[in-house]
Design a protein around this motif. Structure first.
Motif, PDB file in Angstrom:
ATOM      1  N   SER A   1       1.139  87.474  13.191  1.00 53.67           N
ATOM      2  CA  SER A   1       1.370  86.615  14.350  1.00 53.67           C
ATOM      3  C   SER A   1       2.040  87.440  15.437  1.00 53.67           C
ATOM      4  O   SER A   1       3.024  88.136  15.174  1.00 53.67           O
ATOM      5  CB  SER A   1       2.268  85.426  13.964  1.00 53.67           C
ATOM      6  OG  SER A   1       2.719  84.734  15.099  1.00 53.67           O
ATOM      7  N   VAL A   2       1.503  87.373  16.663  1.00 54.06           N
ATOM      8  CA  VAL A   2       2.105  88.093  17.783  1.00 54.06           C
ATOM      9  C   VAL A   2       2.313  87.134  18.941  1.00 54.06           C
ATOM     10  O   VAL A   2       1.607  86.126  19.077  1.00 54.06           O
ATOM     11  CB  VAL A   2       1.247  89.290  18.234  1.00 54.06           C
ATOM     12  CG1 VAL A   2       1.076  90.287  17.111  1.00 54.06           C
ATOM     13  CG2 VAL A   2      -0.110  88.835  18.759  1.00 54.06           C
ATOM     14  N   LEU A   3       3.301  87.454  19.773  1.00 51.43           N
ATOM     15  CA  LEU A   3       3.632  86.640  20.936  1.00 51.43           C
ATOM     16  C   LEU A   3       3.352  87.432  22.205  1.00 51.43           C
ATOM     17  O   LEU A   3       3.590  88.640  22.256  1.00 51.43           O
ATOM     18  CB  LEU A   3       5.108  86.222  20.898  1.00 51.43           C
ATOM     19  CG  LEU A   3       5.566  85.452  19.660  1.00 51.43           C
ATOM     20  CD1 LEU A   3       7.061  85.153  19.753  1.00 51.43           C
ATOM     21  CD2 LEU A   3       4.773  84.168  19.491  1.00 51.43           C
ATOM     22  N   VAL A   4       2.868  86.731  23.226  1.00 49.97           N
ATOM     23  CA  VAL A   4       2.570  87.378  24.510  1.00 49.97           C
ATOM     24  C   VAL A   4       3.301  86.648  25.632  1.00 49.97           C
ATOM     25  O   VAL A   4       3.534  85.441  25.566  1.00 49.97           O
ATOM     26  CB  VAL A   4       1.058  87.404  24.798  1.00 49.97           C
ATOM     27  CG1 VAL A   4       0.346  88.312  23.810  1.00 49.97           C
ATOM     28  CG2 VAL A   4       0.452  86.011  24.758  1.00 49.97           C
ATOM     29  N   ALA A   5       3.657  87.387  26.658  1.00 49.27           N
ATOM     30  CA  ALA A   5       4.353  86.812  27.806  1.00 49.27           C
ATOM     31  C   ALA A   5       3.364  86.107  28.726  1.00 49.27           C
ATOM     32  O   ALA A   5       2.177  86.430  28.758  1.00 49.27           O
ATOM     33  CB  ALA A   5       5.081  87.915  28.579  1.00 49.27           C
TER      34      ALA A   5
END
Length: 312
Positions: free
Chosen positions: A250-254
Motif C-alpha cells: 500500500s502506498v500513499l500519494v500527495a
C-alpha cells in the motif's frame, strides 16, 4: 474471506453483464514518455467504460442479479457509483434515486441527472449520503445498491480483474486506486496472488493503509482532491480479508502528485482522468512506487468524470 466471491461466480457474472459493458482498451506506453527512466507499462483504460468508470460493472451486476422492486433502486455515492447505477437503471428501465455529498463534482452530478435519475444532496461527505440513502430505503423499500461493501458489487468489479489478466497475461504488477475497496477487492478476488497488486491512496484519505496497519477496517481521514471518489470513512468489511490475503503493498500519494499525474496523462497520451482515476499513475510518476526492472507493470486508469479544468 467472503465465500460467495469465487472465480466461478465471477465468470458467471461476466457472462451476464457482458452485453451491457465495454471491454475497455489497453494502451502500451513507456515511462520515458513521461520524462522518467525507460520502463514499458500498460495503461488499462477503464476510464472509457460506460458512465465514465469501472462502477458500471458492479451496477449492472446488482440490477441484473437481484429483484428490483417497483420503487426502483437507490445508491449513495461520491459520484461515480451513482452515475453507474443511474446509467444501468436508465438502460434497464427502472427508476433510480441517487444520494451524493456536497463534495461531489458538478461533472458527476450533471452526469447522474443526464441519465434521468433523481439526485439528492445528502450531507457533506459520502458517509452522510449513505445514512440519508438508508433512511430512504426504510421509507420506500427501494433496492439499495452499495458502492463497495456488497457481494454483487465486488463480483461485478472482479470482472475487471478477469479482463486485465486476459488482456495482459505477462503483467507481474498492477497498480490500483483505492476508496472503499470494491475495485481492488474484486480484482484481488479474481487474481488471487497471481499478480502483485499495489494499492494506491491519497495521503488525505488513507482508508486501506490504516486498515492494514490496524488489522481491521478503521475510520480514517476523508478529504483531499479525490474526496468524491477515494474518501469513504473506512474500507468495506467484505473486501478487507481479501486485501489482507492478496494485496501486496500500500502506498500513499500527495494531492499535488495526483494533479501532476492528471496533467501528464493529458499532455502525453491525451487521456482525461479524474483525480481518483489518475491516483495509480501518480504513484509511479511521483516515485512513491518504484518498480524493479524485471517487473511488467500495468496501471489501472479507472475514472474520467471530471470537467478537466486546467487542461489545454
Amino acid at each position: 474471506m467472503p465465500i460467495d466471491i469465487t472465480p466461478e461466480r465471477i465468470t458467471a457474472v461476466e457472462e451476464i453483464i457482458r452485453p451491457h459493458i465495454r471491454h475497455t482498451p489497453v494502451l502500451h506506453v513507456d515511462l520515458d514518455d513521461f520524462g522518467m527512466a525507460a520502463l514499458p507499462i500498460a495503461l488499462k483504460l477503464e476510464c472509457l467504460q460506460h458512465s465514465g468508470s469501472f462502477k458500471a460493472r458492479g451496477a449492472f451486476t446488482n440490477l441484473l442479479t437481484r429483484p428490483v422492486p417497483a420503487a426502483g433502486v437507490v445508491a449513495a455515492s461520491g459520484g461515480n457509483h451513482g452515475a453507474a447505477v443511474a446509467y444501468a437503471a436508465m438502460r434497464l428501465g427502472v427508476p433510480a434515486t441517487i444520494f451524493v455529498p456536497s463534495v461531489t463534482s458538478p461533472a458527476k452530478a450533471d452526469k447522474i441527472r443526464s441519465y434521468g435519475a433523481r439526485l439528492v444532496i445528502g450531507g457533506e461527505r459520502y458517509a452522510n449520503a449513505l445514512e440519508a440513502s438508508e433512511r430512504f430505503v426504510a421509507e420506500t423499500d427501494a433496492l439499495a445498491v452499495h458502492a463497495y461493501d456488497q457481494v454483487e458489487t465486488l463480483l461485478g468489479q472482479a470482472t475487471l480483474g478477469r479482463e486485465i489478466e486476459m488482456d495482459l497475461p505477462e503483467t507481474t504488477t498492477l497498480l490500483v486506486a483505492v476508496g472503499g475497496g470494491g475495485l481492488i477487492g474484486g480484482i484481488a478476488s479474481w487474481l488471487r496472488g497471481r499478480i502483485k497488486i499495489v494499492a494506491v491512496e491519497p495521503e488525505s484519505a488513507p482508508t486501506l493503509n490504516h486498515a492494514l496497519a490496524a488489522g481491521k477496517p478503521v475510520d480514517a481521514p476523508a478529504g483531499g482532491i479525490a474526496a468524491d471518489s477515494l474518501a469513504p470513512r473506512r474500507v468495506g468489511n467484505l473486501m478487507f480479508p481479501i486485501a489482507q490475503a492478496f494485496v501486496g503493498t500500500s502506498v500513499l500519494v500527495a494531492d499535488d502528485d495526483i494533479r501532476k499525474a492528471q496533467q501528464a496523462l493529458w499532455d502525453t497520451v491525451r487521456i482525461v482522468a479524474e483525480p481518483g482515476g489518475a491516483a495509480a499513475m501518480a504513484a509511479l510518476l511521483s516515485g512513491r512506487y518504484v518498480p524493479q526492472k524485471a517487473e511488467r507493470v500495468a496501471v489501472l486508469v479507472c475514472g474520467s468524470n471530471t470537467a478537466a479544468v486546467g487542461f489545454d
